[in-house]
Structure formats: structure tokens, C-alpha cells
Enzyme design. Structure first.
Site, PDB file in Angstrom:
ATOM      1  N   GLN A   1       1.981  -6.073  -3.228  1.00 21.26           N
ATOM      2  CA  GLN A   1       2.275  -6.039  -1.796  1.00 21.26           C
ATOM      3  C   GLN A   1       3.612  -5.311  -1.565  1.00 21.26           C
ATOM      4  OE1 GLN A   1       1.131  -9.448  -2.911  1.00 21.26           O
ATOM      5  NE2 GLN A   1      -0.889  -8.702  -2.429  1.00 21.26           N
TER       6      GLN A   1
ATOM      7  N   LYS B   1       2.507   2.129  -5.147  1.00 20.41           N
ATOM      8  CA  LYS B   1       3.185   1.584  -6.340  1.00 20.41           C
ATOM      9  C   LYS B   1       2.369   1.818  -7.608  1.00 20.41           C
ATOM     10  CE  LYS B   1       3.306  -2.546  -4.598  1.00 20.41           C
ATOM     11  NZ  LYS B   1       2.748  -2.183  -3.289  1.00 20.41           N
TER      12      LYS B   1
ATOM     13  N   ASP C   1       0.819  -1.223   0.000  1.00 20.96           N
ATOM     14  CA  ASP C   1       0.000   0.000   0.000  1.00 20.96           C
ATOM     15  C   ASP C   1       0.849   1.268   0.000  1.00 20.96           C
ATOM     16  OD1 ASP C   1      -2.419  -1.597   0.300  1.00 20.96           O
ATOM     17  OD2 ASP C   1      -1.811  -1.862   2.381  1.00 20.96           O
TER      18      ASP C   1
ATOM     19  N   GLY D   1      -4.253  -4.229  -4.343  1.00 21.40           N
ATOM     20  CA  GLY D   1      -5.046  -3.132  -4.870  1.00 21.40           C
ATOM     21  C   GLY D   1      -4.175  -1.945  -5.195  1.00 21.40           C
ATOM     22  N   HIS D   2      -4.260  -1.470  -6.434  1.00 21.57           N
ATOM     23  CA  HIS D   2      -3.513  -0.290  -6.849  1.00 21.57           C
ATOM     24  C   HIS D   2      -4.500   0.782  -7.304  1.00 21.57           C
ATOM     25  CE1 HIS D   2       0.377  -2.757  -7.849  1.00 21.57           C
ATOM     26  NE2 HIS D   2       0.136  -2.642  -6.563  1.00 21.57           N
TER      27      HIS D   2
END
Length: 406
Positions: A198, A15, A12, A39-40
Site C-alpha cells: 500500500q 513499488k 499503486d 498487488g505488485h
């Protein structure tokens, strides 16, 4: 040229935005690990794109993106995500590919995932997306790979429930499937961006085991999941936030506590919008942990760091960072392998005066307030690694480069 972007903390870190920012000058974006548990978020002007499986570069209409061999793909999640992108005006057909060596996540894996976590001696706090089960099946040599869906003989070995789930997706997955090693030969002299999932501290080998993900989120994973040899990697970038966050269970030495820090954790969570993209869970927040960061730099050959979210501290009177741990009365600057020791660790803090000024419009290092520059310079000195890119806000344009990437 081949550039790898990884998270230098517990995930988180931002990235997605950085990959999106760098993708403009790249020829191909390859995500090398993880699944729909990641999640991005990419913010471009008035639109926000939330990605879980598809590499961040997909928002560029002329970019091809690849889900690599180290990933585990939930077909239902994938096509739901692609449909959402299409609704947002992104045309993805013919630009999104999947390595035929990537593994498939089946629906039953999700329930098994939750059951396994409840029975662990040390529950991890899994997202329940079936990711760990898919990786376990892979290691147990009983998984299903994307390439298997091209093999009609293999399809006859599917169990009835597996066949029922996969049948609507098989033809679509076949058209997206590629032999990644062969595919990469077409880009041997191009600019390739490898996107991790991650963070390093959640890597199965390098991270705070057993409270880790099941995949390879370290820089080395780009070689395995991206179908290239390790000597082909030209540069590794490590993304980190101006503070630390963690989701789920596990040690977090620099975590804010009510007793020591009052409401600081809640304040930063709200300013930084620290809620999971995938689960919506509130993230645990803490001081920037430079002990862990230096360890991440050492174990991943990080060439340059990328700082995100320093603007969260714009209104603060002072900013503190963790420079050592106190474990059982002893002070150390080493990152221990034992999760038990990490759980007992107390942060030794160094304080810096805040800058009390908005930095969201800054376009260069020199435009940052002096106290902010001092804070960043200390991070560089402690980790022995330059901060080459700084993000001062969520939008793609709120980013500037200090150290050339391409």
C-alpha cells in the site's frame, strides 16, 4: 546495508517494479506488511508477473525472499500465486520463506470483512480479502500465527472449520516457516531490501484514518515486520507517480472532477492502465498532491524519492500539481489529520508546460526534455527531497538512477 521501499501516496505507485529493479543488487528481499489485498506488477521483456503476497524479488532465480512478521497470509492465495509463478517458469522452492510470527487469514474472515464494512459509520470500500479482520484478530490476541502450525498442541485447539481449511497447507507452510530474527542474523552484513505494501497515506497511524489499511505501511513497519531495530535502517525510498491515484472510499483532495477537469481523469486512467492488480477496480485519479507528498517525506524520513509514470504526460500540453489546499476558505500547505477536513479540501494548482515528447527511451536525467526536468526539480524543491530514481516505462530496463542506492 538495509534499504526500505515504501509508497509515498495512496498505494499503486509502482513499488513492485522498483523493488524488482533494486533486487538485482540485493542479497535478500523482505516484505514487511500487508496481505493479498496488495498487488505488485513486474514487467520483464515479454512477461508480466502479478504478485499479491510474494515479494517482488522472487522473479530473480537466485534471490531468497521473505514474507515478514507484519504480514497476514492467506494460504490458499499464497499457493495459488506460487503455482502461477511456476507456470511462468519461476522456480520458487527453497527460496520463499515466511516469518513464523506472520498471521494467517482464514476464509470466514472475508465474509466478516464485507459485513463489517457495510455496517461501519464510514464504509471504507475494503477489498474483502479478510485482511482487516486478520489484523483485528491479531490485536485482539486471538489470531493464528504461522508458527502455531508447528505446535501440535495448538492444533488441537483449532475449530473444525479452521482445521479443515488449514490441514492441506500445514506441512507446506511448516517447511517455509522461519524464526525471522534468527534468520536475519545470517544477513547482518548483506544488502537487504525491505518492501512495503500500500502507501504511507493508507498507514493505520500516519494515513487518512479511518480510510486506511489495517497494517503498517509506513517506513517504521520495516523494523517491526522485518525483525530489525530502527537504527539498522540505512535508507528509505519513497515511490510516487507523476499523478495520484486512490482505490476505495476516502478523501482525495486532488482528485479530478468532471466539472473542473473534464475527461482528464478517464484519459489518465486509460493511458496509465489504472486498474487494480488485485480487484480490477478502476482507480480514482487526480493531480500529483505535493502537500501529501511532503507530509509523507516528513513522517517517514524519506531520503530519496522514486518517480514513476511521468511518461503518461508525454502528449499533454500542460501538467499541473497540487501545491496547497483550500479548506473552508482558508489556504493551507499542511496535511490535516481530520478526514472531514480532507474531504472538504480543494486543490490549489500550479501549472507547468508539457514536454510533448516521448521520454520512454531516456536513460539519464539530462536526456529528459527541459520542461520535464523543470517539473521534477520543482517536486524536489517543494518536498525538500531528491528524486533519485526515475522510471519512464513499465519494463525493468526503463529505469535510471540519479542518486546511488547501494
Amino acid at each position: 546495508m538495509k534499504v526500505v521501499v515504501i509508497g509515498a501516496q495512496w498505494g499503486d505507485e509502482g513499488k513492485g517494479k522498483i523493488v524488482d529493479f533494486l533486487a538485482e543488487q540485493s542479497d535478500l528481499v523482505v516484505r514487511f506488511s500487508g496481505g493479498a489485498n496488495a498487488g505488485h506488477t513486474v514487467v520483464l521483456r515479454d512477461k508480466t508477473y502479478k504478485l499479491h503476497l510474494v515479494p517482488s524479488g522472487v522473479v530473480y532465480e537466485n534471490k531468497q525472499v521473505v514474507m515478514g512478521s507484519g504480514m497476514v497470509i492467506d494460504p490458499e492465495s499464497l499457493f495459488n500465486e506460487l503455482a502461477t509463478l511456476e507456470e511462468q517458469g519461476i522456480t520458487w522452492q527453497g527460496r520463499v520463506f515466511i516469518s513464523d510470527r506472520a498471521h494467517v487469514v482464514l476464509p470466514e474472515y472475508k465474509e466478516i470483512d464485507k459485513q463489517m464494512d457495510s455496517k461501519r459509520r464510514n464504509p471504507i470500500g475494503t477489498t474483502g480479502r479478510g485482511i482487516g479482520v486478520a489484523y483485528a484478530q491479531k490485536a485482539n490476541r486471538d489470531g493464528i500465527r504461522i508458527g502455531d502450525l508447528n505446535d501440535n498442541e495448538f492444533l488441537t485447539s483449532l475449530r473444525p472449520n479452521e482445521r479443515e481449511f488449514l490441514t492441506p497447507y500445514i506441512d507446506r507452510l511448516r517447511t517455509m516457516s522461519i524464526n525471522l530474527a534468527e534468520f536475519m542474523q545470517n544477513y547482518s552484513n548483506e544488502k537487504i531490501l525491505y518492501e512495503g505494501a500500500q502507501g504511507v497515506l493508507l498507514d493505520i497511524d500516519v494515513g487518512s484514518y479511518p480510510y486506511v489499511s489495517s497494517g503498517c505501511s509506513a517506513a517504521a513497519g520495516a523494523s517491526l515486520g522485518g525483525a530489525i531495530g530502527p537504527r539498522s535502517i540505512d535508507q528509505v525510498l519513497g515511490v510516487f507517480k507523476a499523478y495520484s491515484t486512490r482505490v476505495g472510499n476516502g478523501p482525495f483532495p486532488s482528485e479530478f472532477t468532471q466539472e473542473r477537469d473534464g475527461d482528464l481523469g478517464d484519459t489518465i486512467r486509460e493511458i496509465g492502465h489504472e486498474y487494480g492488480v488485485t480487484t480490477g477496480r478502476p482507480r480514482r485519479c487526480g493531480y500529483l498532491d505535493l502537500v501529501a507528498m511532503r507530509y509523507a517525506c516528513q513522517t517517514n524520513s524519506i531520503d530519496s524519492l522514486v518517480l514513476t509514470h511521468p511518461d503518461v504526460y508525454d502528449t499533454f500540453e500542460e501538467v499541473s500539481v497540487c501545491v496547497a489546499y483550500k479548506i473552508d476558505g482558508q489556504e493551507t500547505t499542511s496535511f490535516p489529520s481530520s478526514a472531514r477536513k480532507l474531504e472538504r479540501a480543494e486543490p490549489v494548482l500550479k501549472k507547468f508546460p508539457g514536454w510533448k515528447k516521448s521520454i520512454t527511451a531516456a536513460t539519464s536525467f539530462d536526456e529528459l526534455p527541459e520542461n520535464c526536468r523543470t517539473y521534477i526539480s520543482f517536486i524536489e524543491e517543494y518536498t525538500g527531497t531528491a528524486v533519485g530514481i526515475i522510471s519512464v516505462g513499465p519494463d525493468r530496463t526503463q529505469t535510471f538512477i540519479r542518486k546511488k542506492v547501494w
